[in-house]
Scaffold this active site. Structure first.
Site, PDB file in Angstrom:
ATOM      1  N   ASN A  51       0.866  -1.260   0.149  1.00  0.00           N
ATOM      2  CA  ASN A  51      -0.124   0.089   0.037  1.00  0.00           C
ATOM      3  C   ASN A  51       0.807   1.075  -0.069  1.00  0.00           C
ATOM      4  O   ASN A  51       1.934   1.152   0.395  1.00  0.00           O
ATOM      5  CB  ASN A  51      -0.980  -0.048   1.256  1.00  0.00           C
ATOM      6  CG  ASN A  51      -1.870   1.261   1.219  1.00  0.00           C
ATOM      7  OD1 ASN A  51      -2.616   1.448   0.184  1.00  0.00           O
ATOM      8  ND2 ASN A  51      -1.963   1.792   2.572  1.00  0.00           N
TER       9      ASN A  51
ATOM     10  N   HIS B 182       0.974   5.270   1.255  1.00  0.00           N
ATOM     11  CA  HIS B 182       0.244   6.172   2.378  1.00  0.00           C
ATOM     12  C   HIS B 182       0.880   7.452   2.329  1.00  0.00           C
ATOM     13  O   HIS B 182       2.092   7.636   2.529  1.00  0.00           O
ATOM     14  CB  HIS B 182       0.529   5.485   3.805  1.00  0.00           C
ATOM     15  CG  HIS B 182      -0.304   6.151   4.900  1.00  0.00           C
ATOM     16  ND1 HIS B 182      -1.519   6.360   4.933  1.00  0.00           N
ATOM     17  CD2 HIS B 182       0.141   6.848   5.929  1.00  0.00           C
ATOM     18  CE1 HIS B 182      -2.004   6.988   6.151  1.00  0.00           C
ATOM     19  NE2 HIS B 182      -0.838   7.368   6.307  1.00  0.00           N
TER      20      HIS B 182
ATOM     21  N   SER C 106       5.194   6.958   2.059  1.00  0.00           N
ATOM     22  CA  SER C 106       5.536   5.651   2.399  1.00  0.00           C
ATOM     23  C   SER C 106       5.074   4.512   1.743  1.00  0.00           C
ATOM     24  O   SER C 106       3.853   4.650   1.599  1.00  0.00           O
ATOM     25  CB  SER C 106       5.370   5.344   4.075  1.00  0.00           C
ATOM     26  OG  SER C 106       5.981   6.281   4.883  1.00  0.00           O
TER      27      SER C 106
ATOM     28  N   ASP D 253      -2.280   0.573   8.167  1.00  0.00           N
ATOM     29  CA  ASP D 253      -1.197   1.514   8.124  1.00  0.00           C
ATOM     30  C   ASP D 253       0.164   1.074   8.801  1.00  0.00           C
ATOM     31  O   ASP D 253       0.812   1.944   9.462  1.00  0.00           O
ATOM     32  CB  ASP D 253      -1.359   3.028   8.255  1.00  0.00           C
ATOM     33  CG  ASP D 253      -2.260   3.480   7.103  1.00  0.00           C
ATOM     34  OD1 ASP D 253      -2.433   2.717   6.141  1.00  0.00           O
ATOM     35  OD2 ASP D 253      -3.212   4.317   7.457  1.00  0.00           O
TER      36      ASP D 253
END
Length: 321
Positions: free
Chosen positions: A113, A115, A142, A151
């Site tokens: 992912n 972020h 990130s 996260d």
């Protein structure tokens, strides 16, 4: 698309909106030396702008509205579509859904992912507002592996972005987005190549093999191999052995019938290793979807087949109950 070079890792991208990070990954994948390709763009929003772009670029798309569906059922349907596409990795790119633990577990180590903060700072939403309000010198982005905790997975890479005097959340976000588009493709490339890197794979095998009692590592037939100290060998790590182009674990099995059954079951993963005979099976580790728990079980079973009775007696007693 170029045909030369090693097979590229197949990636599914999940989006909910315009899909700018998806587009960055897609266009990065068109480079001749890119180690991944986008095989599916999927969304919980049928009106997501990114779906139209992906379709126009010839990428398969899938949309399933989540409204009115149980979260687990929606995740299961998305997961089924991803697996049908042949994807080996999942990249979240503005996918505005909290995923169930089962979905995350099914892609452990293979889902990432992006972020918009320098994690572990500012998980969740409104990251730019928080960075500015706290007087930070930098915001940033990130890329991290996805875990069940929001996260919170291991960070693969970050890019700091300076906060300028007078910045608003929107102006900072616009510059962070540029950094996002550059960082995501690099970290995805790093992740997919790591999964097939022989040294990384050897390290994983070594960790599991040397955890078994009285095991050592030596070199035999030009390959790292593992055996009982001063005893028989139970596993080899094959790296392009005799030019076969494979990175594989060789372990002992019961014989020809099991060997043939495994190959028939999954001929892409299992094969008869040259010069090792019917009592061994080759298990490809460089396909991008290695189940390391299964590898640990193969190693333990192979170890047990050569270990002396004094080492297996307790295990045998436990199995009797």
């Amino acid at each position: 698309m170029p045909d030369a070079g090693p097979e590229r890792a197949k990636v599914a991208v999940l989006i909910s909106g315009s899909g700018t990070n998806m587009a960055a990954l897609l266009y990065a994948s068109r480079a001749e030396d890119c180690p991944f390709e986008i095989v599916l763009v999927a969304s919980n929003n049928p009106d997501a702008g990114g779906l139209k772009l992906a379709a126009a670029e010839g990428v398969a798309t899938f949309a399933l509205p989540h409204k009115g569906m149980d979260r687990a059922d929606h995740d299961q349907a998305m997961d089924a579509q991803i697996r049908q596409s042949g994807a080996q990795y999942v990249a979240l790119a503005g996918y505005m859904r909290i995923l169930t633990g089962d979905f995350v577990a099914g892609w452990e180590g293979r889902m990432l992912n992006i972020h918009p903060s320098l994690l572990p700072k500012y998980k969740g939403l409104h990251t730019h507002d928080q960075a500015i309000a706290n007087g930070d010198s930098h915001g940033g982005v990130s890329v991290h592996l996805v875990t069940a905790e929001l996260d919170d997975g291991p960070v693969l890479g970050q890019t700091p972005v300076a906060i300028l005097p007078g910045d608003t959340a929107d102006s900072l976000a616009a510059r962070v987005l540029i950094a996002e588009h550059q960082l995501y493709s690099r970290m995805l490339a790093k992740l997919v190549t790591k999964a097939s890197d022989p040294e990384h794979l050897l390290g994983q095998v070594r960790e599991h093999a040397l955890a078994l009692p009285e095991t050592d590592e030596v070199t035999s037939h030009g390959m790292p191999c593992f055996g009982i100290v001063k005893g028989k060998k139970f596993a080899y790590l094959s790296r392009d052995h005799h030019g076969d182009g494979k990175v594989a674990l060789l372990v002992k099995i019961s014989g020809l019938d099991e060997q043939q059954h495994l190959i028939e079951q999954d001929e892409a993963r299992y094969y008869r290793p040259a010069y090792f005979g019917d009592g061994w099976i080759g298990i490809r580790l460089d396909l991008g979807d290695t189940d390391w728990d299964a590898v640990a079980e193969w190693l333990a079973r192979s170890w047990r087949s050569v270990a002396p009775k004094r080492l297996t007696a307790l295990m045998d007693a436990a199995d009797a109950f």
